[in-house]
Design a protein around this motif. Structure first.
Motif, PDB file in Angstrom:
ATOM      1  N   LEU A   6       0.839  -1.203   0.000  1.00  0.00           N
ATOM      2  CA  LEU A   6       0.000   0.000   0.000  1.00  0.00           C
ATOM      3  C   LEU A   6       0.873   1.252   0.000  1.00  0.00           C
ATOM      4  O   LEU A   6       1.836   1.347   0.757  1.00  0.00           O
ATOM      5  CB  LEU A   6      -0.913   0.033   1.226  1.00  0.00           C
ATOM      6  CG  LEU A   6      -2.068  -0.949   1.259  1.00  0.00           C
ATOM      7  CD1 LEU A   6      -2.848  -0.785   2.563  1.00  0.00           C
ATOM      8  CD2 LEU A   6      -2.984  -0.754   0.079  1.00  0.00           C
ATOM      9  N   ARG A   7       0.534   2.201  -0.830  1.00  0.00           N
ATOM     10  CA  ARG A   7       1.247   3.477  -0.927  1.00  0.00           C
ATOM     11  C   ARG A   7       0.238   4.601  -1.118  1.00  0.00           C
ATOM     12  O   ARG A   7      -0.865   4.402  -1.612  1.00  0.00           O
ATOM     13  CB  ARG A   7       2.208   3.484  -2.124  1.00  0.00           C
ATOM     14  CG  ARG A   7       3.341   2.468  -2.026  1.00  0.00           C
ATOM     15  CD  ARG A   7       4.342   2.895  -0.962  1.00  0.00           C
ATOM     16  NE  ARG A   7       5.447   1.962  -0.835  1.00  0.00           N
ATOM     17  CZ  ARG A   7       5.528   1.025   0.105  1.00  0.00           C
ATOM     18  NH1 ARG A   7       4.570   0.850   0.976  1.00  0.00           N
ATOM     19  NH2 ARG A   7       6.594   0.253   0.189  1.00  0.00           N
ATOM     20  N   CYS A   8       0.642   5.803  -0.751  1.00  0.00           N
ATOM     21  CA  CYS A   8      -0.183   6.984  -0.983  1.00  0.00           C
ATOM     22  C   CYS A   8      -0.385   7.135  -2.485  1.00  0.00           C
ATOM     23  O   CYS A   8       0.587   7.098  -3.251  1.00  0.00           O
ATOM     24  CB  CYS A   8       0.512   8.211  -0.414  1.00  0.00           C
ATOM     25  SG  CYS A   8      -0.255   9.772  -0.895  1.00  0.00           S
ATOM     26  N   PRO A   9      -1.616   7.316  -2.948  1.00  0.00           N
ATOM     27  CA  PRO A   9      -1.849   7.464  -4.379  1.00  0.00           C
ATOM     28  C   PRO A   9      -1.353   8.803  -4.931  1.00  0.00           C
ATOM     29  O   PRO A   9      -1.224   8.959  -6.139  1.00  0.00           O
ATOM     30  CB  PRO A   9      -3.369   7.351  -4.501  1.00  0.00           C
ATOM     31  CG  PRO A   9      -3.898   7.778  -3.180  1.00  0.00           C
ATOM     32  CD  PRO A   9      -2.868   7.344  -2.183  1.00  0.00           C
ATOM     33  N   VAL A  10      -1.042   9.746  -4.059  1.00  0.00           N
ATOM     34  CA  VAL A  10      -0.593  11.069  -4.502  1.00  0.00           C
ATOM     35  C   VAL A  10       0.935  11.134  -4.559  1.00  0.00           C
ATOM     36  O   VAL A  10       1.517  11.375  -5.604  1.00  0.00           O
ATOM     37  CB  VAL A  10      -1.149  12.180  -3.583  1.00  0.00           C
ATOM     38  CG1 VAL A  10      -0.662  13.552  -4.028  1.00  0.00           C
ATOM     39  CG2 VAL A  10      -2.666  12.129  -3.535  1.00  0.00           C
ATOM     40  N   PRO A  26      -8.960   7.245   5.258  1.00  0.00           N
ATOM     41  CA  PRO A  26      -9.824   6.491   6.172  1.00  0.00           C
ATOM     42  C   PRO A  26      -9.769   4.989   5.907  1.00  0.00           C
ATOM     43  O   PRO A  26      -9.448   4.541   4.808  1.00  0.00           O
ATOM     44  CB  PRO A  26     -11.227   7.043   5.873  1.00  0.00           C
ATOM     45  CG  PRO A  26     -11.145   7.531   4.464  1.00  0.00           C
ATOM     46  CD  PRO A  26      -9.733   8.011   4.276  1.00  0.00           C
ATOM     47  N   ILE A  27     -10.079   4.239   6.951  1.00  0.00           N
ATOM     48  CA  ILE A  27     -10.256   2.794   6.835  1.00  0.00           C
ATOM     49  C   ILE A  27     -11.720   2.537   7.169  1.00  0.00           C
ATOM     50  O   ILE A  27     -12.155   2.800   8.288  1.00  0.00           O
ATOM     51  CB  ILE A  27      -9.327   2.026   7.789  1.00  0.00           C
ATOM     52  CG1 ILE A  27      -7.877   2.330   7.447  1.00  0.00           C
ATOM     53  CG2 ILE A  27      -9.607   0.523   7.721  1.00  0.00           C
ATOM     54  CD1 ILE A  27      -6.868   1.753   8.417  1.00  0.00           C
ATOM     55  N   THR A  28     -12.476   2.087   6.185  1.00  0.00           N
ATOM     56  CA  THR A  28     -13.914   1.872   6.349  1.00  0.00           C
ATOM     57  C   THR A  28     -14.206   0.377   6.358  1.00  0.00           C
ATOM     58  O   THR A  28     -13.933  -0.302   5.368  1.00  0.00           O
ATOM     59  CB  THR A  28     -14.688   2.559   5.208  1.00  0.00           C
ATOM     60  OG1 THR A  28     -14.333   3.944   5.178  1.00  0.00           O
ATOM     61  CG2 THR A  28     -16.190   2.436   5.408  1.00  0.00           C
ATOM     62  N   GLU A  29     -14.707  -0.092   7.475  1.00  0.00           N
ATOM     63  CA  GLU A  29     -15.032  -1.516   7.638  1.00  0.00           C
ATOM     64  C   GLU A  29     -13.845  -2.401   7.281  1.00  0.00           C
ATOM     65  O   GLU A  29     -13.970  -3.409   6.599  1.00  0.00           O
ATOM     66  CB  GLU A  29     -16.268  -1.888   6.830  1.00  0.00           C
ATOM     67  CG  GLU A  29     -17.518  -1.175   7.304  1.00  0.00           C
ATOM     68  CD  GLU A  29     -18.748  -1.523   6.500  1.00  0.00           C
ATOM     69  OE1 GLU A  29     -18.759  -2.553   5.799  1.00  0.00           O
ATOM     70  OE2 GLU A  29     -19.722  -0.753   6.590  1.00  0.00           O
ATOM     71  N   LEU A  68      -8.209   4.644  -0.431  1.00  0.00           N
ATOM     72  CA  LEU A  68      -7.054   5.409  -0.899  1.00  0.00           C
ATOM     73  C   LEU A  68      -7.415   6.313  -2.067  1.00  0.00           C
ATOM     74  O   LEU A  68      -6.830   6.256  -3.143  1.00  0.00           O
ATOM     75  CB  LEU A  68      -5.916   4.457  -1.273  1.00  0.00           C
ATOM     76  CG  LEU A  68      -5.412   3.575  -0.137  1.00  0.00           C
ATOM     77  CD1 LEU A  68      -4.299   2.669  -0.616  1.00  0.00           C
ATOM     78  CD2 LEU A  68      -4.954   4.412   1.045  1.00  0.00           C
ATOM     79  N   LEU A  69      -8.378   7.184  -1.823  1.00  0.00           N
ATOM     80  CA  LEU A  69      -8.805   8.169  -2.817  1.00  0.00           C
ATOM     81  C   LEU A  69      -8.386   9.550  -2.328  1.00  0.00           C
ATOM     82  O   LEU A  69      -8.661   9.921  -1.187  1.00  0.00           O
ATOM     83  CB  LEU A  69     -10.316   8.128  -3.016  1.00  0.00           C
ATOM     84  CG  LEU A  69     -10.907   6.819  -3.525  1.00  0.00           C
ATOM     85  CD1 LEU A  69     -12.420   6.880  -3.486  1.00  0.00           C
ATOM     86  CD2 LEU A  69     -10.409   6.541  -4.925  1.00  0.00           C
ATOM     87  N   GLU A  70      -7.726  10.305  -3.183  1.00  0.00           N
ATOM     88  CA  GLU A  70      -7.278  11.637  -2.787  1.00  0.00           C
ATOM     89  C   GLU A  70      -8.460  12.496  -2.299  1.00  0.00           C
ATOM     90  O   GLU A  70      -8.331  13.254  -1.346  1.00  0.00           O
ATOM     91  CB  GLU A  70      -6.582  12.331  -3.953  1.00  0.00           C
ATOM     92  CG  GLU A  70      -6.047  13.696  -3.592  1.00  0.00           C
ATOM     93  CD  GLU A  70      -5.329  14.366  -4.745  1.00  0.00           C
ATOM     94  OE1 GLU A  70      -4.750  15.449  -4.488  1.00  0.00           O
ATOM     95  OE2 GLU A  70      -5.335  13.853  -5.868  1.00  0.00           O
ATOM     96  N   SER A  71      -9.611  12.329  -2.934  1.00  0.00           N
ATOM     97  CA  SER A  71     -10.789  13.126  -2.555  1.00  0.00           C
ATOM     98  C   SER A  71     -11.306  12.787  -1.157  1.00  0.00           C
ATOM     99  O   SER A  71     -11.991  13.593  -0.548  1.00  0.00           O
ATOM    100  CB  SER A  71     -11.899  12.952  -3.581  1.00  0.00           C
ATOM    101  OG  SER A  71     -12.299  11.592  -3.661  1.00  0.00           O
TER     102      SER A  71
END
Length: 68
Positions: free
Chosen positions: A13-17, A50-53, A58-61
């Motif tokens: 996992l990496r930052c998409p930005v 955020p981590i949802t459930e 990993l969306l910049e928005s």
């Protein structure tokens, strides 16, 4: 914190930005998030995703920028 994420997935996992490594943190509300390990967005700023459930979003928005 994000124990439900498989270790092999955590490694990639990496930052998409900024393509930085992501580390486990808690946001201001005490919820688990993944945060850029390096400045991202400006000096002293880090993005939190955020981590949802148990699934990292990993969306910049959907990211929040915090000052460190």
């Amino acid at each position: 914190m994000s124990d439900s994420i498989e270790p092999w997935v955590r490694e990639i996992l990496r930052c998409p930005v900024g393509r930085h490594e992501l580390v486990d943190r808690l946001n201001g509300a005490g919820e688990p998030v993944l945060e850029c390990a390096e400045d991202c967005g400006g000096p002293g700023q880090r993005r939190q995703f955020p981590i949802t459930e148990g699934i990292p979003v990993l969306l910049e928005s959907d990211a929040t920028t915090v000052t460190r």
